[in-house]
Design a protein around this motif. Structure first.
Motif, mmCIF file in Angstrom:
data_model
loop_
_atom_site.group_PDB
_atom_site.id
_atom_site.type_symbol
_atom_site.label_atom_id
_atom_site.label_comp_id
_atom_site.label_asym_id
_atom_site.label_seq_id
_atom_site.Cartn_x
_atom_site.Cartn_y
_atom_site.Cartn_z
ATOM 1 N N MET A 14 19.795 0.602 -12.001
ATOM 2 C CA MET A 14 19.201 0.638 -10.665
ATOM 3 C C MET A 14 18.942 2.066 -10.221
ATOM 4 O O MET A 14 17.924 2.358 -9.584
ATOM 5 C CB MET A 14 20.120 -0.066 -9.661
ATOM 6 N N LEU A 15 19.849 2.973 -10.551
ATOM 7 C CA LEU A 15 19.625 4.376 -10.235
ATOM 8 C C LEU A 15 18.377 4.890 -10.952
ATOM 9 O O LEU A 15 17.540 5.579 -10.355
ATOM 10 C CB LEU A 15 20.840 5.207 -10.630
ATOM 11 N N ASP A 16 18.236 4.552 -12.220
ATOM 12 C CA ASP A 16 17.055 4.976 -12.967
ATOM 13 C C ASP A 16 15.774 4.440 -12.340
ATOM 14 O O ASP A 16 14.744 5.122 -12.305
ATOM 15 C CB ASP A 16 17.144 4.510 -14.421
ATOM 16 N N THR A 17 15.834 3.224 -11.835
ATOM 17 C CA THR A 17 14.671 2.641 -11.160
ATOM 18 C C THR A 17 14.320 3.436 -9.910
ATOM 19 O O THR A 17 13.149 3.705 -9.625
ATOM 20 C CB THR A 17 14.943 1.174 -10.790
ATOM 21 N N ALA A 18 15.348 3.815 -9.142
ATOM 22 C CA ALA A 18 15.110 4.611 -7.937
ATOM 23 C C ALA A 18 14.555 5.990 -8.283
ATOM 24 O O ALA A 18 13.697 6.532 -7.576
ATOM 25 C CB ALA A 18 16.406 4.744 -7.137
ATOM 26 N N VAL A 19 15.039 6.568 -9.364
ATOM 27 C CA VAL A 19 14.534 7.866 -9.808
ATOM 28 C C VAL A 19 13.059 7.761 -10.172
ATOM 29 O O VAL A 19 12.239 8.612 -9.825
ATOM 30 C CB VAL A 19 15.350 8.384 -11.012
ATOM 31 N N ARG A 20 12.717 6.683 -10.864
ATOM 32 C CA ARG A 20 11.344 6.497 -11.327
ATOM 33 C C ARG A 20 10.388 6.134 -10.199
ATOM 34 O O ARG A 20 9.286 6.683 -10.096
ATOM 35 C CB ARG A 20 11.308 5.390 -12.386
ATOM 36 N N ASP A 21 10.801 5.209 -9.313
ATOM 37 C CA ASP A 21 9.884 4.642 -8.328
ATOM 38 C C ASP A 21 10.061 5.177 -6.916
ATOM 39 O O ASP A 21 9.203 4.935 -6.061
ATOM 40 C CB ASP A 21 10.046 3.114 -8.284
ATOM 41 N N GLY A 22 11.169 5.845 -6.635
ATOM 42 C CA GLY A 22 11.429 6.272 -5.269
ATOM 43 C C GLY A 22 10.713 7.562 -4.902
ATOM 44 O O GLY A 22 10.592 8.478 -5.715
ATOM 45 N N ALA A 23 10.247 7.644 -3.673
ATOM 46 C CA ALA A 23 9.569 8.843 -3.198
ATOM 47 C C ALA A 23 10.491 10.059 -3.220
ATOM 48 O O ALA A 23 10.027 11.193 -3.356
ATOM 49 C CB ALA A 23 9.042 8.620 -1.774
ATOM 50 N N ARG A 24 11.798 9.832 -3.107
ATOM 51 C CA ARG A 24 12.779 10.924 -3.132
ATOM 52 C C ARG A 24 13.471 11.048 -4.488
ATOM 53 O O ARG A 24 14.481 11.722 -4.614
ATOM 54 C CB ARG A 24 13.813 10.701 -2.023
ATOM 55 N N ALA A 25 12.899 10.385 -5.503
ATOM 56 C CA ALA A 25 13.419 10.482 -6.867
ATOM 57 C C ALA A 25 14.903 10.096 -6.962
ATOM 58 O O ALA A 25 15.648 10.652 -7.751
ATOM 59 C CB ALA A 25 13.205 11.877 -7.438
ATOM 60 N N GLY A 26 15.319 9.153 -6.132
ATOM 61 C CA GLY A 26 16.677 8.643 -6.206
ATOM 62 C C GLY A 26 17.748 9.573 -5.696
ATOM 63 O O GLY A 26 18.942 9.326 -5.928
ATOM 64 N N PRO A 57 0.794 -1.242 0.000
ATOM 65 C CA PRO A 57 0.000 0.000 0.000
ATOM 66 C C PRO A 57 0.818 1.281 0.000
ATOM 67 O O PRO A 57 0.323 2.326 -0.404
ATOM 68 C CB PRO A 57 -0.830 -0.131 1.292
ATOM 69 N N ARG A 58 2.081 1.215 0.427
ATOM 70 C CA ARG A 58 2.885 2.434 0.538
ATOM 71 C C ARG A 58 3.794 2.677 -0.655
ATOM 72 O O ARG A 58 4.175 3.800 -0.921
ATOM 73 C CB ARG A 58 3.732 2.389 1.810
ATOM 74 N N THR A 59 4.196 1.617 -1.342
ATOM 75 C CA THR A 59 5.163 1.791 -2.418
ATOM 76 C C THR A 59 4.977 0.727 -3.480
ATOM 77 O O THR A 59 4.531 -0.388 -3.188
ATOM 78 C CB THR A 59 6.602 1.718 -1.872
ATOM 79 N N SER A 60 5.328 1.069 -4.692
ATOM 80 C CA SER A 60 5.229 0.119 -5.787
ATOM 81 C C SER A 60 6.493 -0.705 -5.950
ATOM 82 O O SER A 60 6.496 -1.693 -6.678
ATOM 83 C CB SER A 60 4.944 0.860 -7.099
ATOM 84 N N ASN A 61 7.583 -0.312 -5.258
ATOM 85 C CA ASN A 61 8.862 -0.995 -5.491
ATOM 86 C C ASN A 61 9.711 -0.986 -4.224
ATOM 87 O O ASN A 61 10.443 -0.028 -3.955
ATOM 88 C CB ASN A 61 9.621 -0.332 -6.643
ATOM 89 N N THR A 62 9.628 -2.063 -3.464
ATOM 90 C CA THR A 62 10.386 -2.147 -2.214
ATOM 91 C C THR A 62 11.877 -2.339 -2.446
ATOM 92 O O THR A 62 12.657 -2.251 -1.501
ATOM 93 C CB THR A 62 9.868 -3.323 -1.366
ATOM 94 N N ALA A 63 12.289 -2.565 -3.681
ATOM 95 C CA ALA A 63 13.723 -2.698 -3.964
ATOM 96 C C ALA A 63 14.438 -1.360 -3.892
ATOM 97 O O ALA A 63 15.657 -1.313 -3.698
ATOM 98 C CB ALA A 63 13.941 -3.318 -5.343
#
Length: 526
Positions: free
Chosen positions: A246-258, A221-227
C-alpha cells in the motif's frame, strides 16, 4: 330557382366583390405604410432590448468573475489561516485528538487506538458521533445508530447531530483539537462542514476503514487512485497503511509521493484475530448437533460505473431458496452499511419495495439473521464458511483460516497487485449453485485446499499484531519533531526504482515494521 334568378344573384355577388376590391386598392397603401411604421418601431424596440440584455449579461459576467475571484481569495486566506493554526497547535500537553465517527461498522479500526490513548498520559482522545449520507439516503442521518453503537461498546462520546450543520464546525473549533481522525476519505458521505477543506485548521489523520485496497479504482479528473490520493489524503498529516504494498501504491500514485504514509499494520486485523466466537442464529435446544454456519457478505456496489463487485441483485433469490431448503444450515446476511439505503437510489437495479420485501422473507426463516452496523468479528469467528461478492471480506475472512467463496460478477474493476495476491486464497464461482456446492462440501468436513495459501497471504499482507502501538509511536515521533523535542532527521532524496516508480524518502518514518519483515529478508527501509 330558375337560371335567370341564379344569374342575377351571381352578378350581384360579383358587383359586391368588385366594390370591395376597389375599396381595398384605394386604402391599401395607407394600411401598408402604417404597418411598416409599426414593424420599424417593434424592430427598434427589439434592438434596444437586445442591447439591454447584453449589458445585463456583461454585468452578470463581471459579478460572477468577481464572486469567483472573491471565493478563491477567501479559500486562499482560509488555507493560510489554517497553516498558521496548525503551526501553533501541538503545544499543549496532552495532545488532544478528535475522532469523528459516522459508520459504527468501521469503528473497529479505531477502538483499540482510542483505548490506548485514553490510558496514556500524553494523549487526550475525544470521540464524536456525526451524521452521514450514503447514496439512496434521504439526506443526513444515522447518527442515532452510531451513538447507540458507541454506547453499546462503552465508548464515551459527544453527539454532533442536532441544529444547523454549521454549528458542527464551530463546536469542533471550540474543542480545539490538535489532531482529527476521520473514518474515510470520502467527503460526500459526511456533512459539508466536516469536509477536507474545512478541517485544515488541525492536523488530519486517517486509519483507512478498509484494511487495504485490492482493486484498480475508477479514476476521476483529479486523481488516478482515490484509495491513496483523494483530497483528504493530499491534505492529511499522517495516513496509516497496512503494508509496504500500500505504501508503494501511495508512492506511485499519490501527489505527495507517499510522504504522509506510514506502514503500521491495521487495528481491524488485530481486532478480528482476537474476536471471540458468537453466532447470532440460535439453535433450538432439541436440535441434535450444531448446524452448519454460512456468512453471506454483500457489497454495496450493485450499480454500474463504480467498482461493480456488488451482486446482491444477482444472488438474492437463489440465496433465499438455499436458506429455505437447508434447515440444517444457518445463514447470516451481512450487508455493507451502504447497501441498505442504496435501493432508494435511481441507479439501483433493485427497487426499495423489492429489497424490503426480500428482507422480510429472509427474516421470516428460522435459520437466518441479518448483521449490520455491528461488531461482525465474533460472527466471523463462529462461522464455517464465507460467501461474498467482495471487497473487504475477500481479505479479512482469510484471517480466520476458513474457506472464502467469491461470487464474481462479470465486468467488475480489475484487481490490483494486492488483489491478485488476495484472490489466490479464495474459491471463485459465478453462480449461487456453484457456491452452494462448494460450501456444502466444506460444511461436510472436506478440508480447504487453499488454507496454506491463505496463511501465506495473511503473513505477507498483515504481519503480526500491535498496530496501535506502531500508530502511537509514529504519532509521538511526529509530535516530537513538530515541537522540536526530537533530533532532526538527515536530509534525503527521493530515488527511482528500475521500473521508474518514485520511491518514498528512505527514513525510519516509513521503515517496514519488524513484524512485517519476512524472516529470510534483511530489514528494509521504505
Amino acid at each position: 330557382m330558375g337560371v335567370r334568378k341564379r344569374s342575377e344573384i351571381l352578378r350581384a355577388r360579383i358587383g359586391t366583390l368588385r366594390a370591395l376590391l376597389r375599396w381595398a386598392a384605394k386604402d391599401l397603401p395607407h394600411r401598408m405604410e402604417a404597418l411598416d411604421r409599426q414593424l420599424t418601431a417593434i424592430d427598434a424596440e427589439l434592438h434596444a432590448t437586445r442591447d439591454d440584455v447584453g449589458a445585463v449579461q456583461s454585468r452578470l459576467d463581471r459579478v460572477v468573475e468577481t464572486v469567483v475571484e472573491s471565493r478563491e481569495g477567501v479559500v486562499e486566506l482560509r488555507d493560510s489561516v489554517h497553516v498558521t493554526a496548525r503551526r501553533t497547535a501541538l503545544r499543549r500537553r496532552p495532545t488532544r485528538v478528535l475522532f469523528l465517527v459516522h459508520v459504527i461498522g468501521a469503528w473497529d479500526s479505531y477502538h483499540a487506538l482510542v483505548q490506548k490513548m485514553a490510558a496514556a498520559d500524553d494523549f487526550e482522545p475525544i470521540v464524536a458521533s456525526i451524521p452521514r449520507r450514503f447514496p439512496g439516503s434521504d439526506g443526513l442521518g444515522s447518527e442515532e445508530d452510531v451513538h447507540r453503537g458507541l454506547s453499546d461498546r462503552g465508548v464515551a462520546h459527544l453527539r454532533f447531530s442536532d441544529g444547523d450543520p454549521r454549528d458542527l464546525l464551530r463546536l469542533i473549533k471550540a474543542i480545539e483539537p490538535d489532531v482529527i481522525f476521520r473514518q474515510s476519505q470520502w467527503d460526500a458521505d459526511i456533512p459539508d462542514e466536516l469536509g477536507t477543506e474545512r478541517l485544515g485548521f488541525a492536523r488530519t489523520c486517517l486509519v483507512p476503514y478498509e484494511t487495504m485496497n485490492i482493486v484498480v479504482n475508477v479514476p476521476n479528473p483529479r486523481t488516478s487512485n482515490t484509495a491513496v490520493d483523494s483530497d483528504y489524503h493530499r491534505s492529511a498529516w499522517l495516513v496509516f497503511c497496512t503494508n509496504v504494498m500500500m505504501l508503494d501504491t501511495a508512492v506511485r500514485d499519490g501527489a505527495r509521493a507517499g510522504a504522509q504514509f506510514r506502514v503500521v499494520g491495521h487495528p481491524k486485523a488485530d481486532h478480528l484475530r482476537a474476536a471471540r466466537p458468537s453466532w447470532p442464529v440460535h439453535t433450538p435446544e432439541e436440535a441434535a448437533g450444531r448446524p452448519g454456519r454460512v456468512v453471506w457478505s454483500a457489497h454495496h456496489s450493485i450499480a454500474q460505473g463504480w467498482t461493480d463487485f456488488g451482486a446482491f441483485h444477482l444472488m438474492s433469490e437463489d440465496m433465499l431458496a438455499w436458506a429455505a431448503q437447508r434447515s440444517d444450515v444457518q445463514f447470516v446476511f451481512m450487508p455493507h452499511p451502504a447497501l441498505l439505503p442504496f435501493p432508494g437510489s435511481d441507479a439501483s437495479p433493485v427497487s426499495r419495495s423489492d429489497f424490503d420485501a426480500w428482507m422480510e422473507k429472509w427474516a421470516a426463516l428460522p435459520n437466518t439473521a441479518v448483521l449490520s452496523e455491528a461488531d461482525y468479528g465474533p460472527a466471523l469467528a463462529a462461522s464455517d464458511v464465507m460467501v461474498t461478492d467482495g471487497l473487504s471480506m475477500l481479505v479479512e475472512y482469510q484471517l480466520f483460516d476458513k474457506p472464502v467463496i467469491f461470487f464474481e460478477r462479470d465486468g467488475h474493476r480489475p484487481f490490483n497487485a494486492i488483489g491478485e495476491q488476495v484472490a489466490t486464497g479464495v474459491h471463485t464461482v459465478h453462480t449461487v449453485d456453484d457456491a452452494r456446492g462448494l460450501a456444502e462440501k466444506f460444511l461436510a468436513g472436506e478440508p480447504d485446499p487453499l488454507r496454506p495459501r491463505q496463511r501465506d497471504n495473511v503473513q505477507r499482507l498483515f504481519g503480526s499484531g500491535d498496530s496501535t502501538e506502531r500508530i502511537l509511536a509514529a504519532l509521538r515521533r511526529e509530535i516530537a519533531l513538530e515541537r522540536g523535542d526530537a533530533p532532526a532527521e538527515p536530509a534525503v532524496r527521493h530515488g527511482r526504482r528500475s521500473s521508474g516508480r518514485q520511491e518514498p524518502a528512505r527514513t525510519v518514518r516509513t521503515r517496514r515494521p519488524s513484524a512485517l519483515e519476512r524472516k529470510d529478508e534483511a530489514p528494509v527501509r521504505d
